[in-house]
Design a protein around this motif. Structure first.
Motif, PDB file in Angstrom:
ATOM      1  N   GLY A   1     -74.534  -7.873 -19.706  1.00 14.47           N
ATOM      2  CA  GLY A   1     -75.781  -7.110 -19.748  1.00 14.47           C
ATOM      3  C   GLY A   1     -76.723  -7.513 -18.633  1.00 14.47           C
ATOM      4  N   PHE A   2     -76.871  -8.810 -18.401  1.00 17.63           N
ATOM      5  CA  PHE A   2     -77.728  -9.273 -17.305  1.00 17.63           C
ATOM      6  C   PHE A   2     -77.153  -8.887 -15.952  1.00 17.63           C
ATOM      7  N   HIS A   3     -75.852  -9.015 -15.790  1.00 14.41           N
ATOM      8  CA  HIS A   3     -75.233  -8.614 -14.528  1.00 14.41           C
ATOM      9  C   HIS A   3     -75.548  -7.155 -14.228  1.00 14.41           C
ATOM     10  N   THR A   4     -75.404  -6.314 -15.219  1.00 13.97           N
ATOM     11  CA  THR A   4     -75.672  -4.879 -15.042  1.00 13.97           C
ATOM     12  C   THR A   4     -77.126  -4.629 -14.651  1.00 13.97           C
ATOM     13  N   MET A   5     -78.062  -5.268 -15.350  1.00 12.15           N
ATOM     14  CA  MET A   5     -79.485  -5.041 -15.073  1.00 12.15           C
ATOM     15  C   MET A   5     -79.873  -5.569 -13.698  1.00 12.15           C
ATOM     16  N   ILE A   6     -79.376  -6.744 -13.327  1.00 13.03           N
ATOM     17  CA  ILE A   6     -79.694  -7.305 -12.013  1.00 13.03           C
ATOM     18  C   ILE A   6     -79.090  -6.422 -10.926  1.00 13.03           C
ATOM     19  N   GLU A   7     -77.850  -6.012 -11.115  1.00 14.23           N
ATOM     20  CA  GLU A   7     -77.180  -5.161 -10.130  1.00 14.23           C
ATOM     21  C   GLU A   7     -77.926  -3.839  -9.940  1.00 14.23           C
ATOM     22  N   GLU A   8     -78.437  -3.278 -11.025  1.00 20.34           N
ATOM     23  CA  GLU A   8     -79.145  -1.999 -10.951  1.00 20.34           C
ATOM     24  C   GLU A   8     -80.546  -2.117 -10.358  1.00 20.34           C
ATOM     25  N   HIS A   9     -81.226  -3.249 -10.572  1.00 21.45           N
ATOM     26  CA  HIS A   9     -82.641  -3.336 -10.230  1.00 21.45           C
ATOM     27  C   HIS A   9     -82.982  -4.209  -9.029  1.00 21.45           C
ATOM     28  N   LEU A  10     -82.107  -5.115  -8.625  1.00 18.45           N
ATOM     29  CA  LEU A  10     -82.423  -6.027  -7.533  1.00 18.45           C
ATOM     30  C   LEU A  10     -82.259  -5.317  -6.193  1.00 18.45           C
ATOM     31  N   ALA A  11     -83.325  -5.323  -5.405  1.00 15.58           N
ATOM     32  CA  ALA A  11     -83.299  -4.693  -4.083  1.00 15.58           C
ATOM     33  C   ALA A  11     -82.552  -5.606  -3.102  1.00 15.58           C
ATOM     34  N   VAL A  12     -81.400  -5.157  -2.672  1.00 16.43           N
ATOM     35  CA  VAL A  12     -80.606  -5.892  -1.692  1.00 16.43           C
ATOM     36  C   VAL A  12     -80.337  -4.985  -0.511  1.00 16.43           C
ATOM     37  N   PRO A  13     -80.130  -5.511   0.659  1.00 21.00           N
ATOM     38  CA  PRO A  13     -80.043  -6.934   0.972  1.00 21.00           C
ATOM     39  C   PRO A  13     -81.433  -7.558   1.150  1.00 21.00           C
ATOM     40  N   PHE A  14     -81.469  -8.898   1.006  1.00 20.68           N
ATOM     41  CA  PHE A  14     -82.660  -9.661   1.361  1.00 20.68           C
ATOM     42  C   PHE A  14     -82.215 -11.007   1.907  1.00 20.68           C
ATOM     43  N   ARG A  15     -83.082 -11.587   2.724  1.00 20.88           N
ATOM     44  CA  ARG A  15     -82.775 -12.874   3.351  1.00 20.88           C
ATOM     45  C   ARG A  15     -83.414 -14.003   2.560  1.00 20.88           C
ATOM     46  N   THR A  16     -82.701 -15.116   2.494  1.00 24.56           N
ATOM     47  CA  THR A  16     -83.225 -16.320   1.857  1.00 24.56           C
ATOM     48  C   THR A  16     -82.551 -17.529   2.491  1.00 24.56           C
ATOM     49  N   VAL A  17     -82.893 -18.698   1.993  1.00 31.41           N
ATOM     50  CA  VAL A  17     -82.304 -19.941   2.491  1.00 31.41           C
ATOM     51  C   VAL A  17     -81.552 -20.605   1.340  1.00 31.41           C
ATOM     52  N   VAL A  18     -80.307 -20.944   1.594  1.00 33.05           N
ATOM     53  CA  VAL A  18     -79.476 -21.656   0.619  1.00 33.05           C
ATOM     54  C   VAL A  18     -79.171 -23.006   1.246  1.00 33.05           C
ATOM     55  N   PRO A  19     -79.610 -24.101   0.594  1.00 32.18           N
ATOM     56  CA  PRO A  19     -79.645 -25.454   1.149  1.00 32.18           C
ATOM     57  C   PRO A  19     -79.643 -25.539   2.676  1.00 32.18           C
ATOM     58  N   GLY A  20     -80.775 -25.103   3.265  1.00 39.19           N
ATOM     59  CA  GLY A  20     -80.981 -25.246   4.699  1.00 39.19           C
ATOM     60  C   GLY A  20     -80.319 -24.210   5.583  1.00 39.19           C
ATOM     61  N   VAL A  21     -79.660 -23.237   5.002  1.00 36.72           N
ATOM     62  CA  VAL A  21     -78.924 -22.229   5.775  1.00 36.72           C
ATOM     63  C   VAL A  21     -79.490 -20.848   5.467  1.00 36.72           C
ATOM     64  N   ASP A  22     -79.836 -20.101   6.512  1.00 34.07           N
ATOM     65  CA  ASP A  22     -80.288 -18.719   6.332  1.00 34.07           C
ATOM     66  C   ASP A  22     -79.105 -17.845   5.954  1.00 34.07           C
ATOM     67  N   VAL A  23     -79.269 -17.069   4.872  1.00 29.15           N
ATOM     68  CA  VAL A  23     -78.219 -16.157   4.419  1.00 29.15           C
ATOM     69  C   VAL A  23     -78.841 -14.816   4.056  1.00 29.15           C
ATOM     70  N   THR A  24     -78.004 -13.822   3.930  1.00 31.47           N
ATOM     71  CA  THR A  24     -78.413 -12.526   3.432  1.00 31.47           C
ATOM     72  C   THR A  24     -77.715 -12.302   2.099  1.00 31.47           C
ATOM     73  N   VAL A  25     -78.509 -12.048   1.076  1.00 31.60           N
ATOM     74  CA  VAL A  25     -77.949 -11.725  -0.236  1.00 31.60           C
ATOM     75  C   VAL A  25     -77.643 -10.235  -0.228  1.00 31.60           C
ATOM     76  N   THR A  26     -76.368  -9.904  -0.412  1.00 32.92           N
ATOM     77  CA  THR A  26     -75.943  -8.507  -0.329  1.00 32.92           C
ATOM     78  C   THR A  26     -75.686  -7.872  -1.685  1.00 32.92           C
ATOM     79  N   GLY A  27     -75.695  -8.689  -2.744  1.00 34.96           N
ATOM     80  CA  GLY A  27     -75.460  -8.159  -4.076  1.00 34.96           C
ATOM     81  C   GLY A  27     -75.239  -9.271  -5.069  1.00 34.96           C
ATOM     82  N   VAL A  28     -74.827  -8.876  -6.257  1.00 37.35           N
ATOM     83  CA  VAL A  28     -74.479  -9.843  -7.307  1.00 37.35           C
ATOM     84  C   VAL A  28     -73.077  -9.543  -7.795  1.00 37.35           C
TER      85      VAL A  28
END
Length: 105
Positions: free
Chosen positions: A29-56
């Motif tokens: 249920g959470f996977h479905t809601m996050i997938e439907e509502h989260l605006a992707v792509p977005f950029r963030t930092v994962v332990p010191g590394v710039d990444v682009t989140v493209t989905g869940v």
């Protein structure tokens, strides 16, 4: 956490899990809601590394993870380990609700 934030998160948790009979269905249920509502792509930092989140994605062991891309590399990061940029992307309140439920708070 303020009372109004907690009420809002509780409402999202209830919406994501309304028809769920067990933990497995709640994760889906959470996977479905996050997938439907989260605006992707977005950029963030994962332990010191710039990444682009493209989905869940939903893993075989029933975890919701962020799909992070840097160049030609792709890595799946647990939502509990994912830092959100400021300002956070639209729909990130679903990640907050998922984290809140996972912590049992």
């Amino acid at each position: 956490m303020s009372r109004s934030n907690r009420v809002a998160l509780d409402a999202l948790i209830a919406e994501a899990t309304v028809d769920c009979y067990d933990d497995s269905e709640c994760v889906t249920g959470f996977h479905t809601m996050i997938e439907e509502h989260l605006a992707v792509p977005f950029r963030t930092v994962v332990p010191g590394v710039d990444v682009t989140v493209t989905g869940v994605d939903l893993t075989g062991d029933e975890r919701v993870v962020a799909v992070c891309v840097r160049g030609k590399s792709t890595q799946r990061i647990s939502l509990s380990d994912l830092s959100l940029p400021a300002p956070p992307p639209e729909g990130s309140q679903w990640i907050d609700a998922h984290r809140c439920r996972a912590k049992g708070t």
